[in-house]
Design a protein around this motif. Structure first.
Motif, short mmCIF file in Angstrom:
data_model
loop_
_atom_site.label_atom_id
_atom_site.label_comp_id
_atom_site.label_asym_id
_atom_site.label_seq_id
_atom_site.Cartn_x
_atom_site.Cartn_y
_atom_site.Cartn_z
N ASP A 91 0.86 -1.18 0.00
CA ASP A 91 0.00 0.00 0.00
C ASP A 91 0.90 1.23 0.00
OD1 ASP A 91 -1.94 1.91 0.28
OD2 ASP A 91 -2.59 1.30 2.29
N LEU A 92 1.01 1.90 -1.15
CA LEU A 92 1.86 3.09 -1.29
C LEU A 92 1.08 4.34 -0.90
CD1 LEU A 92 3.51 2.26 -4.75
CD2 LEU A 92 4.48 1.84 -2.48
N CYS A 93 1.80 5.34 -0.39
CA CYS A 93 1.16 6.59 0.06
C CYS A 93 -0.01 6.26 0.97
CB CYS A 93 0.70 7.43 -1.13
SG CYS A 93 2.00 7.79 -2.33
N ALA A 94 0.27 5.43 1.97
CA ALA A 94 -0.77 4.76 2.75
C ALA A 94 -1.46 5.64 3.78
CB ALA A 94 -0.18 3.54 3.45
N ALA A 95 -0.77 6.65 4.33
CA ALA A 95 -1.35 7.46 5.41
C ALA A 95 -2.64 8.13 4.96
CB ALA A 95 -0.34 8.50 5.87
N VAL A 148 2.39 -4.55 3.43
CA VAL A 148 3.39 -3.51 3.70
C VAL A 148 2.81 -2.16 3.31
CG1 VAL A 148 5.67 -2.60 3.12
CG2 VAL A 148 5.35 -5.07 3.38
N ALA A 149 2.77 -1.22 4.25
CA ALA A 149 2.27 0.13 4.01
C ALA A 149 3.44 1.11 4.01
CB ALA A 149 1.25 0.51 5.07
N VAL A 150 3.49 1.96 2.99
CA VAL A 150 4.61 2.89 2.83
C VAL A 150 4.10 4.32 2.73
CG1 VAL A 150 6.64 3.48 1.44
CG2 VAL A 150 5.86 1.10 1.55
N GLY A 159 -1.32 -6.47 11.86
CA GLY A 159 -1.12 -7.24 10.65
C GLY A 159 -0.53 -6.46 9.49
N VAL A 160 -0.13 -5.20 9.73
CA VAL A 160 0.43 -4.36 8.67
C VAL A 160 1.84 -3.91 9.05
CG1 VAL A 160 0.18 -2.22 7.36
CG2 VAL A 160 -1.86 -3.53 8.01
N ILE A 161 2.78 -4.10 8.13
CA ILE A 161 4.16 -3.64 8.32
C ILE A 161 4.26 -2.22 7.79
CG2 ILE A 161 6.59 -4.07 7.76
CD1 ILE A 161 5.69 -7.02 7.16
N CYS A 162 4.56 -1.27 8.65
CA CYS A 162 4.62 0.14 8.25
C CYS A 162 6.06 0.57 7.98
CB CYS A 162 4.00 1.03 9.32
SG CYS A 162 2.25 0.71 9.61
N ILE A 163 6.28 1.17 6.81
CA ILE A 163 7.59 1.68 6.43
C ILE A 163 7.46 3.17 6.16
CG2 ILE A 163 9.43 1.62 4.70
CD1 ILE A 163 8.76 -1.30 4.19
N GLN A 164 8.29 3.96 6.83
CA GLN A 164 8.32 5.39 6.57
C GLN A 164 9.42 5.64 5.54
OE1 GLN A 164 8.77 7.83 10.05
NE2 GLN A 164 8.42 9.75 8.96
N GLY A 165 9.04 5.95 4.31
CA GLY A 165 10.03 6.09 3.26
C GLY A 165 9.48 6.82 2.05
N ASP A 166 10.40 7.18 1.15
CA ASP A 166 10.10 7.93 -0.07
C ASP A 166 9.96 6.94 -1.22
OD1 ASP A 166 10.05 9.54 -2.30
OD2 ASP A 166 11.64 10.88 -1.61
N ILE A 167 8.79 6.94 -1.91
CA ILE A 167 8.57 5.96 -2.97
C ILE A 167 9.41 6.24 -4.22
CG2 ILE A 167 6.22 5.50 -2.17
CD1 ILE A 167 5.20 7.11 -4.58
N THR A 168 10.11 7.38 -4.26
CA THR A 168 10.96 7.68 -5.41
C THR A 168 12.39 7.21 -5.21
OG1 THR A 168 11.57 9.89 -4.60
CG2 THR A 168 9.56 9.72 -5.93
N ASP A 223 -3.31 5.25 -3.10
CA ASP A 223 -4.39 6.24 -3.02
C ASP A 223 -3.81 7.63 -2.79
OD1 ASP A 223 -7.05 7.10 -3.00
OD2 ASP A 223 -7.17 6.99 -0.82
N GLY A 224 -2.55 7.81 -3.12
CA GLY A 224 -1.88 9.09 -2.88
C GLY A 224 -2.35 10.18 -3.83
N ALA A 225 -2.33 11.41 -3.35
CA ALA A 225 -2.71 12.57 -4.16
C ALA A 225 -2.04 13.81 -3.59
CB ALA A 225 -4.22 12.75 -4.19
#
Length: 268
Positions: free
Chosen positions: A47-51, A71-73, A83-92, A113-115
């Motif tokens: 799950d990208l841009c998950a917050a 995995v949520a990023v 049940g979710v692994i959270c990663i704080q990171g830049d998708i680029t 779902d990022g915008a």
């Protein structure tokens, strides 16, 4: 802010509060899954841009007690979810892709779902959203297995056909989805890409310009699919609050006599 405010009085906003979701966007994923059956046979999900985490919440509930890794990023720190692994990171950045791959070899499903913060200038918003989508696809190309599925938010506009052409180079099926919970008045839609099949000589990279590949120049019209029961709630419609809900109406500032008399003169 009046009774019909779409930000706070929306039926999906109230349902999200009632059912414990962090945002109303949870219903968008639920309705797309209802239409396309995204979750069947899936074991590894990104799950990208998950917050703030509403889509991850849907995944967490759907795959609870199942042999599945989620995995949520996001750039922002996100509150933990069971049940979710959270990663704080830049998708680029390639380091983020490597961090995801540490948890599993390849993903079956990647969602985003990022915008950006919208400006109201549709051409600019559409362009920025397209760049975000391409950044999401770039990291997806590193972590998604062949035959996998990619779902991401887009803004509909005159250049949407270019995105469809780009995605058609890498996926066998491309659809444009509009969930019932997404307001008709919004330019928001979602691009669903199924059966990841990149060209044999394609090598994902974070160094070259994004999608700097000779994709087809033929513009393909992607099928447009409305997701969700046609009799379901309309996100643009104002509904009476459920019994037990008590929303405090905003207090209107009093009109002082000089201003009131000015309005009376204008009316006359």
């Amino acid at each position: 802010m009046g009774k019909s405010s779409k930000d706070k009085r929306d039926i999906y906003y109230r349902l999200a509060k009632e059912q414990g979701y962090r945002a109303r966007s949870a219903y968008k994923l639920l309705q797309i899954n209802q239409e396309f059956d995204l979750f069947t046979g899936v074991k590894n999900i990104v799950d990208l841009c998950a917050a703030p985490g509403s889509w991850s919440q849907v995944l967490s509930k759907e795959f609870k007690d199942k042999d599945c890794k989620i995995v949520a990023v996001d750039l922002q720190e996100m509150a933990p979810l069971e049940g979710v692994i959270c990663i704080q990171g830049d998708i680029t950045k390639e380091s983020t892709a490597n961090e995801i791959i540490k948890h599993f070899d390849k993903a079956d499903l990647v969602i985003c779902d990022g915008a950006p913060d919208v400006t109201g200038l549709h051409d600019m918003d559409e362009y920025i959203q397209a760049q975000l989508l391409l950044a999401a696809f770039n990291i997806t190309s590193h972590v998604l297995k062949r035959g996998g599925t990619f779902l991401a938010k887009i803004f509909r506009g005159k250049d949407m056909s270019l995105l469809v052409a780009q995605m058609n180079t890498f996926f066998k099926e491309v659809y444009i989805c509009k969930p019932r919970s997404s307001r008709d008045s919004s330019i928001e839609s979602f691009i669903l890409c199924r059966d990841y099949s990149p060209p044999e000589d394609y090598r994902p990279t974070f160094i070259d310009p994004l999608l700097d590949y000779k994709y087809t120049t033929e513009y393909v019209l992607a099928p447009f699919v409305a997701c969700g029961d046609i009799n379901d709630y309309d996100a643009d419609q104002t509904y009476p609050t459920e019994e037990g809900y008590k929303f405090i109406e905003p207090i209107q500032p009093p009109i002082n006599p000089p201003y009131k008399s000015f309005l009376d003169k204008r009316r006359n």
